[in-house]
Design an enzyme around this catalytic site. Structure first.
Site, PDB file in Angstrom:
ATOM      1  N   ARG A 167      36.764  11.806 -23.435  1.00 39.40           N
ATOM      2  CA  ARG A 167      36.196  12.536 -24.565  1.00 39.40           C
ATOM      3  C   ARG A 167      37.352  12.617 -25.673  1.00 39.40           C
ATOM      4  O   ARG A 167      38.451  12.844 -25.102  1.00 39.40           O
ATOM      5  CB  ARG A 167      35.357  13.962 -24.387  1.00 39.40           C
ATOM      6  CG  ARG A 167      34.280  13.632 -23.226  1.00 39.40           C
ATOM      7  CD  ARG A 167      33.982  15.117 -22.798  1.00 39.40           C
ATOM      8  NE  ARG A 167      32.809  14.914 -21.990  1.00 39.40           N
ATOM      9  CZ  ARG A 167      33.033  14.883 -20.594  1.00 39.40           C
ATOM     10  NH1 ARG A 167      34.203  15.055 -19.977  1.00 39.40           N
ATOM     11  NH2 ARG A 167      31.860  14.891 -19.924  1.00 39.40           N
ATOM     12  N   LYS A 211      35.253  19.042 -19.395  1.00 31.90           N
ATOM     13  CA  LYS A 211      34.244  20.057 -19.659  1.00 31.90           C
ATOM     14  C   LYS A 211      34.090  20.901 -18.392  1.00 31.90           C
ATOM     15  O   LYS A 211      34.129  20.534 -17.483  1.00 31.90           O
ATOM     16  CB  LYS A 211      32.876  19.438 -20.363  1.00 31.90           C
ATOM     17  CG  LYS A 211      32.855  18.839 -21.552  1.00 31.90           C
ATOM     18  CD  LYS A 211      31.815  18.010 -21.776  1.00 31.90           C
ATOM     19  CE  LYS A 211      30.677  18.873 -22.152  1.00 31.90           C
ATOM     20  NZ  LYS A 211      29.341  18.342 -22.734  1.00 31.90           N
ATOM     21  N   HIS A 233      33.290   8.691 -30.031  1.00 35.02           N
ATOM     22  CA  HIS A 233      32.419   8.791 -28.615  1.00 35.02           C
ATOM     23  C   HIS A 233      31.792   7.463 -28.439  1.00 35.02           C
ATOM     24  O   HIS A 233      31.559   7.165 -27.231  1.00 35.02           O
ATOM     25  CB  HIS A 233      31.405   9.933 -28.871  1.00 35.02           C
ATOM     26  CG  HIS A 233      30.835  10.738 -27.778  1.00 35.02           C
ATOM     27  ND1 HIS A 233      31.716  11.344 -26.872  1.00 35.02           N
ATOM     28  CD2 HIS A 233      29.777  10.737 -27.107  1.00 35.02           C
ATOM     29  CE1 HIS A 233      31.048  11.487 -25.965  1.00 35.02           C
ATOM     30  NE2 HIS A 233      29.737  11.092 -26.135  1.00 35.02           N
ATOM     31  N   ARG A 273      33.926   5.558 -25.787  1.00 32.50           N
ATOM     32  CA  ARG A 273      33.664   6.283 -24.419  1.00 32.50           C
ATOM     33  C   ARG A 273      32.317   5.353 -23.868  1.00 32.50           C
ATOM     34  O   ARG A 273      32.295   5.096 -22.985  1.00 32.50           O
ATOM     35  CB  ARG A 273      33.192   7.728 -24.540  1.00 32.50           C
ATOM     36  CG  ARG A 273      33.008   8.355 -23.094  1.00 32.50           C
ATOM     37  CD  ARG A 273      32.977   9.947 -23.482  1.00 32.50           C
ATOM     38  NE  ARG A 273      32.281  10.754 -22.527  1.00 32.50           N
ATOM     39  CZ  ARG A 273      32.926  10.927 -21.000  1.00 32.50           C
ATOM     40  NH1 ARG A 273      34.185  10.815 -20.899  1.00 32.50           N
ATOM     41  NH2 ARG A 273      32.251  11.881 -20.212  1.00 32.50           N
ATOM     42  N   HIS A 307      31.668  13.073 -15.425  1.00 29.66           N
ATOM     43  CA  HIS A 307      30.448  13.788 -15.573  1.00 29.66           C
ATOM     44  C   HIS A 307      30.113  14.628 -14.212  1.00 29.66           C
ATOM     45  O   HIS A 307      30.706  14.341 -13.152  1.00 29.66           O
ATOM     46  CB  HIS A 307      29.394  12.210 -15.484  1.00 29.66           C
ATOM     47  CG  HIS A 307      29.209  11.846 -16.680  1.00 29.66           C
ATOM     48  ND1 HIS A 307      28.490  10.388 -16.882  1.00 29.66           N
ATOM     49  CD2 HIS A 307      29.657  11.955 -18.187  1.00 29.66           C
ATOM     50  CE1 HIS A 307      28.583   9.949 -17.985  1.00 29.66           C
ATOM     51  NE2 HIS A 307      29.285  11.127 -18.877  1.00 29.66           N
ATOM     52  N   TYR A 339      23.821   4.824 -18.757  1.00 30.97           N
ATOM     53  CA  TYR A 339      24.450   3.768 -19.164  1.00 30.97           C
ATOM     54  C   TYR A 339      24.010   2.482 -18.419  1.00 30.97           C
ATOM     55  O   TYR A 339      24.064   1.287 -18.891  1.00 30.97           O
ATOM     56  CB  TYR A 339      25.891   3.673 -18.910  1.00 30.97           C
ATOM     57  CG  TYR A 339      26.660   4.878 -19.517  1.00 30.97           C
ATOM     58  CD1 TYR A 339      26.819   4.447 -21.073  1.00 30.97           C
ATOM     59  CD2 TYR A 339      26.833   6.062 -19.183  1.00 30.97           C
ATOM     60  CE1 TYR A 339      27.350   5.576 -21.784  1.00 30.97           C
ATOM     61  CE2 TYR A 339      27.434   6.799 -19.914  1.00 30.97           C
ATOM     62  CZ  TYR A 339      27.441   6.728 -21.337  1.00 30.97           C
ATOM     63  OH  TYR A 339      28.340   7.951 -22.046  1.00 30.97           O
TER      64      TYR A 339
END
Length: 321
Positions: free
Chosen positions: A161, A185, A254, A257, A280, A289
């Site tokens: 990110r 995150k 983004h 990514r 993730h 995806y």
């Protein structure tokens, strides 16, 4: 307890004990500020009713808020009320008695076409070469060219990110392992590996220049003023390089990514590996995806499957049956 006191104490108390990013804290603050305006800050917190919250959800939708935004605001409220239930200030959360029936938006991630991605990286390398060789350019130009190249190559090499990129510190780079320690995150940490010579060469070009910058902090990527490079700064770099490459599509960090994730799956990478690469928390996030890869699979079959190249007279075959 009054709403405005409850919000102030929640922000102070919750984020002092729960490890959350500044971005998450800002989102909660914004959502609760809207809640305060809607329900009168001098009102008792335990007077909020479920039907009022449902009406607010409908009002937000009517005002044009996307379903994902409304869900996020009510997720913030759920944590907020849950906090005060645990503290014994309110007996129960009004959110326990409502259900938001908001359709989930199935937006496929936007990718950068492979040809454009190649041109983008080529433009960054050309800029680096020209600034290195031109003795008439400003002193800052080679530094910026090497920084932009390294940032772009790392984004493409790792799929991290943009917020993770600008949070990197010099000490996060492990030259022996050719890996980067990424703080993701939710306080999750992972390793990102540079496995291609191009990204390694770009970082090797930039690091000696960065280490000469005395700016009182350890941020890997810095701006000309000596401060940490911002996410907006990375976006501007991408826009500038896209213009130099003649790319008319509006590009964002983004999208890089998304492109990395799609290409990994398209080239046969295991979805669990892609999940780890992207950081993730849930495999469901990575599965977004696979829709893009399915389209590629369908197109490949249409072009390459033997049945499309077999010269068979189907009408003649039917007569022989």
């Amino acid at each position: 307890m009054l709403i405005h006191d409850a919000i102030a104490l929640f922000i102070e108390g919750y984020f002092s004990t729960c490890k959350r990013s500044d971005k998450t804290k800002a989102a909660y603050t914004t959502d609760l500020a809207q809640f305060r305006l809607r329900f009168n800050e001098d009102r008792d917190l335990d007077s909020i009713r479920a039907d009022e919250l449902e009406e607010w959800a409908r009002a937000l939708t009517d005002e044009g808020y996307a379903a994902v935004s409304v869900r996020r605001k009510f997720a913030s409220l759920k944590v907020f009320f849950g906090y005060w239930v645990r503290k014994g200030v309110v007996a129960s959360s009004p959110l326990w008695r409502i259900r938001l029936d908001l359709a989930r938006e199935q937006k496929l991630p936007r990718n950068i076409p492979l040809a454009d991605a190649t041109r983008l990286l080529q433009a960054a390398w050309v800029r680096m070469s020209s600034e290195r060789c031109n003795t008439k350019v400003q002193r800052d130009a080679p530094f910026l060219a090497s920084r932009n190249l390294a940032a772009l190559e790392i984004l493409f090499a790792t799929g991290m990110r943009v917020g993770e990129l600008v949070s990197l510190r010099l000490s996060d780079w492990n030259e022996d392992e050719q890996s980067i320690h990424v703080k993701g995150k939710g306080g999750r940490h992972r390793l990102a590996f540079l496995t291609d010579q191009r990204s390694l060469a770009a970082l090797a070009e930039y690091l000696p220049r960065r280490r000469k910058v005395l700016c009182g902090h350890e941020s890997l990527f810095v701006n000309l003023a000596g401060g940490p490079l911002s996410t907006q700064g990375v976006a501007r770099v991408l826009t500038g390089l896209a213009a130099e490459a003649g790319i008319t599509m509006r590009l964002t960090p983004h999208m890089v990514r998304h492109t990395v994730a799609t290409l990994l799956l398209r080239n046969g990478a295991d979805i669990r590996v892609v999940q780890e690469v992207l950081g993730h928390s849930s495999i469901a996030m990575t599965q977004r995806y696979t829709h893009v890869s399915k389209e590629h699979l369908r197109e490949t079959l249409q072009m390459r499957h033997p049945s499309h190249h077999m010269a068979i007279d189907r009408q003649a075959g039917a007569h022989s049956l």
